[in-house]
Write a protein that holds these residues in place. Structure first.
Motif, mmCIF file in Angstrom:
data_model
loop_
_atom_site.group_PDB
_atom_site.id
_atom_site.type_symbol
_atom_site.label_atom_id
_atom_site.label_comp_id
_atom_site.label_asym_id
_atom_site.label_seq_id
_atom_site.Cartn_x
_atom_site.Cartn_y
_atom_site.Cartn_z
ATOM 1 N N GLN A 228 0.858 -1.334 0.121
ATOM 2 C CA GLN A 228 -0.092 0.057 -0.023
ATOM 3 C C GLN A 228 1.030 1.253 -0.097
ATOM 4 O OE1 GLN A 228 -2.763 -0.014 2.886
ATOM 5 N NE2 GLN A 228 -3.868 2.032 2.589
ATOM 6 N N ILE A 229 1.873 1.197 0.517
ATOM 7 C CA ILE A 229 2.645 2.464 0.886
ATOM 8 C C ILE A 229 3.376 2.626 -0.450
ATOM 9 C CG2 ILE A 229 4.877 3.339 1.974
ATOM 10 C CD1 ILE A 229 4.085 2.496 4.554
ATOM 11 N N LEU A 230 3.783 1.453 -1.003
ATOM 12 C CA LEU A 230 4.707 1.666 -2.591
ATOM 13 C C LEU A 230 3.528 2.255 -3.568
ATOM 14 C CD1 LEU A 230 6.871 -1.360 -2.961
ATOM 15 C CD2 LEU A 230 7.476 1.025 -2.323
ATOM 16 N N LEU A 231 2.378 1.696 -3.271
ATOM 17 C CA LEU A 231 1.519 2.474 -4.404
ATOM 18 C C LEU A 231 1.189 3.630 -4.166
ATOM 19 C CD1 LEU A 231 -0.726 1.620 -6.560
ATOM 20 C CD2 LEU A 231 -2.374 1.130 -4.606
ATOM 21 N N ILE A 232 1.076 4.268 -2.984
ATOM 22 C CA ILE A 232 0.881 5.653 -2.707
ATOM 23 C C ILE A 232 2.223 6.453 -3.225
ATOM 24 C CG2 ILE A 232 0.710 7.325 -0.832
ATOM 25 C CD1 ILE A 232 -0.774 5.251 1.009
ATOM 26 N N LEU A 233 3.392 5.766 -2.857
ATOM 27 C CA LEU A 233 4.521 6.463 -3.278
ATOM 28 C C LEU A 233 4.456 6.526 -4.700
ATOM 29 C CD1 LEU A 233 7.211 7.563 -2.319
ATOM 30 C CD2 LEU A 233 8.212 5.371 -2.984
ATOM 31 N N SER A 234 4.053 5.621 -5.533
ATOM 32 C CA SER A 234 4.130 6.017 -6.960
ATOM 33 C C SER A 234 3.270 7.010 -7.601
ATOM 34 C CB SER A 234 3.357 4.503 -7.595
ATOM 35 O OG SER A 234 2.167 4.445 -7.309
ATOM 36 N N THR A 235 2.130 7.473 -6.852
ATOM 37 C CA THR A 235 1.569 8.758 -7.355
ATOM 38 C C THR A 235 2.436 10.078 -7.265
ATOM 39 O OG1 THR A 235 0.703 9.231 -5.020
ATOM 40 C CG2 THR A 235 -0.601 7.659 -6.402
ATOM 41 N N LEU A 236 3.618 10.009 -6.668
ATOM 42 C CA LEU A 236 4.437 11.049 -6.623
ATOM 43 C C LEU A 236 5.033 11.327 -8.044
ATOM 44 C CD1 LEU A 236 6.505 11.160 -3.550
ATOM 45 C CD2 LEU A 236 4.812 12.725 -4.182
ATOM 46 N N ARG A 237 4.949 10.176 -8.835
ATOM 47 C CA ARG A 237 5.589 10.599 -10.004
ATOM 48 C C ARG A 237 4.510 11.606 -11.053
ATOM 49 N NH1 ARG A 237 5.722 3.815 -11.425
ATOM 50 N NH2 ARG A 237 7.166 3.592 -9.865
ATOM 51 N N THR A 238 3.489 11.816 -10.913
ATOM 52 C CA THR A 238 2.406 12.736 -11.443
ATOM 53 C C THR A 238 2.581 14.027 -11.033
ATOM 54 O OG1 THR A 238 0.758 12.223 -10.033
ATOM 55 C CG2 THR A 238 0.994 10.659 -12.100
ATOM 56 N N VAL A 239 3.048 14.463 -9.773
ATOM 57 C CA VAL A 239 3.321 15.727 -9.208
ATOM 58 C C VAL A 239 4.351 16.758 -9.989
ATOM 59 C CG1 VAL A 239 3.871 16.981 -7.466
ATOM 60 C CG2 VAL A 239 2.801 14.977 -7.192
ATOM 61 N N SER A 240 3.726 17.729 -10.173
ATOM 62 C CA SER A 240 4.492 18.491 -11.321
ATOM 63 C C SER A 240 5.654 19.441 -10.414
ATOM 64 C CB SER A 240 3.814 19.612 -12.163
ATOM 65 O OG SER A 240 4.520 20.655 -12.537
ATOM 66 N N THR A 241 6.741 19.380 -10.914
ATOM 67 C CA THR A 241 7.913 20.118 -10.210
ATOM 68 C C THR A 241 7.614 21.515 -10.181
ATOM 69 O OG1 THR A 241 9.709 18.187 -10.701
ATOM 70 C CG2 THR A 241 10.401 20.445 -10.159
ATOM 71 N N THR A 242 7.317 21.820 -11.551
ATOM 72 C CA THR A 242 6.960 23.366 -11.854
ATOM 73 C C THR A 242 5.807 23.838 -11.000
ATOM 74 O OG1 THR A 242 7.358 22.955 -14.133
ATOM 75 C CG2 THR A 242 6.158 25.162 -13.614
ATOM 76 N N SER A 243 4.944 23.097 -10.514
ATOM 77 C CA SER A 243 3.910 23.505 -9.820
ATOM 78 C C SER A 243 4.216 23.594 -8.297
ATOM 79 C CB SER A 243 2.575 22.270 -9.798
ATOM 80 O OG SER A 243 2.209 22.248 -11.223
ATOM 81 N N ILE A 244 5.072 22.662 -7.847
ATOM 82 C CA ILE A 244 5.684 22.786 -6.470
ATOM 83 C C ILE A 244 6.726 24.119 -6.425
ATOM 84 C CG2 ILE A 244 7.390 21.825 -5.025
ATOM 85 C CD1 ILE A 244 4.625 20.224 -5.236
ATOM 86 N N THR A 245 7.198 24.350 -7.660
ATOM 87 C CA THR A 245 8.032 25.407 -7.336
ATOM 88 C C THR A 245 7.096 26.892 -7.285
ATOM 89 O OG1 THR A 245 9.728 24.608 -8.804
ATOM 90 C CG2 THR A 245 9.792 27.029 -8.740
ATOM 91 N N GLU A 246 6.217 26.763 -8.209
ATOM 92 C CA GLU A 246 5.274 27.980 -8.036
ATOM 93 C C GLU A 246 4.531 28.319 -6.977
ATOM 94 O OE1 GLU A 246 5.128 30.337 -10.409
ATOM 95 O OE2 GLU A 246 6.736 29.405 -11.757
#
Length: 271
Positions: A228-246
């Motif tokens: 379950q934890i690895l499944l949740i971790l895999s969703t981080l791949r879709t997080v935008s670096t640009t969005s985090i920066t902004e």
């Protein structure tokens, strides 16, 4: 702490709504919704109208940028300190170290937000219309609001982060588990131009194996939590670096190149 369901959104979807106010009021408040429509995360599932694209079109900014950005900066520093203190990372060629940090800092930062229990609220970012500025005697030459709205993060991207955080919080992930998750995330063999991708893959597998052993020991052999934890971790791949920066760094750093900043910070740490 606000509870976020798996379908996070504003209270109301504005797609297709017809204004009941006067024409002048509508013009003056074009793209300028009321305070009540700011981002209040519900405690139950809420879905927009069928085919609604509000989540991708609507831009949001932090409600308390001073506080949240300060916490975000602290998390970023802790993240770099964690990386610096990993012996396996320090043994890599410096070029690979830089590539890993520049490509993996955003998901590592979000993991840091989760570990530090950093919650945040956002509100809709809108730029007042030109007519509104003229009629209300506001400064026409004032690009601050317009620039903020232009570079703001989409509601959809914020949802990804909020849902990820809540899932880990609901699982009550321990500090040791966070450390292994960061190792799995940092040692990404798929980053282009690495000199030692196979060795980095071995480090990632080692982190996964150690996490599995730890979870099995603590949970009496239960394998469900690991999956379950690895499944949740895999969703981080879709997080935008640009969005985090902004969202977290532009309000205090302005138009900063995060890769250059990280390289400078990493060089300071390594010397």
């Amino acid at each position: 702490m606000a509870c976020v369901s798996q379908s996070v959104s504003f209270d109301k979807c504005h797609c297709g709504q017809r204004s009941q106010s006067s024409i002048l009021y509508s013009i003056l408040n074009k793209d300028h919704p009321s305070e009540s429509s700011l981002c209040h995360y519900r405690h139950h599932h809420h879905s927009s109208a069928p085919g609604c694209s509000c989540e991708f079109r609507r831009k949001v900014v932090l409600k308390t940028p001073e506080l949240t950005c300060r916490r975000a900066s602290e998390v970023l520093l802790k993240t770099l300190n964690f990386i610096k203190n990993l012996p396996s990372f320090c043994q890599l060629p410096e070029g690979d170290q830089v590539l890993l940090v520049q490509n993996c800092w955003a998901p590592l930062f979000v993991l840091g937000l989760a570990q530090e229990r950093v919650d945040f609220e956002v509100g809709e970012a809108v730029a007042p219309s030109l007519l509104r500025k003229i009629l209300l005697n506001q400064k026409v030459i004032d690009g601050q609001n317009s620039e903020t709205a232009l570079n703001a993060t989409s509601l959809a991207e914020v949802q990804k982060v909020k849902i990820f955080l809540m899932k880990l919080w609901n699982m009550d992930v321990s500090n040791k588990e966070y450390a292994y998750l960061k190792g799995i995330t940092l040692f990404n063999p798929d980053v282009p131009s690495l000199r030692m991708p196979q060795y980095i893959l071995a480090l990632q597998h080692e982190a996964q194996h150690t996490l599995n052993e730890f979870i099995t020991m603590v949970n009496n052999g239960d394998q469900a939590r690991f999956a379950q934890i690895l499944l949740i971790l895999s969703t981080l791949r879709t997080v935008s670096t640009t969005s985090i920066t902004e969202l977290f760094f532009r309000p205090v750093l302005g138009k900063v190149n995060m890769n250059e900043l990280l390289l400078e910070m990493l060089c300071v740490k390594l010397n």
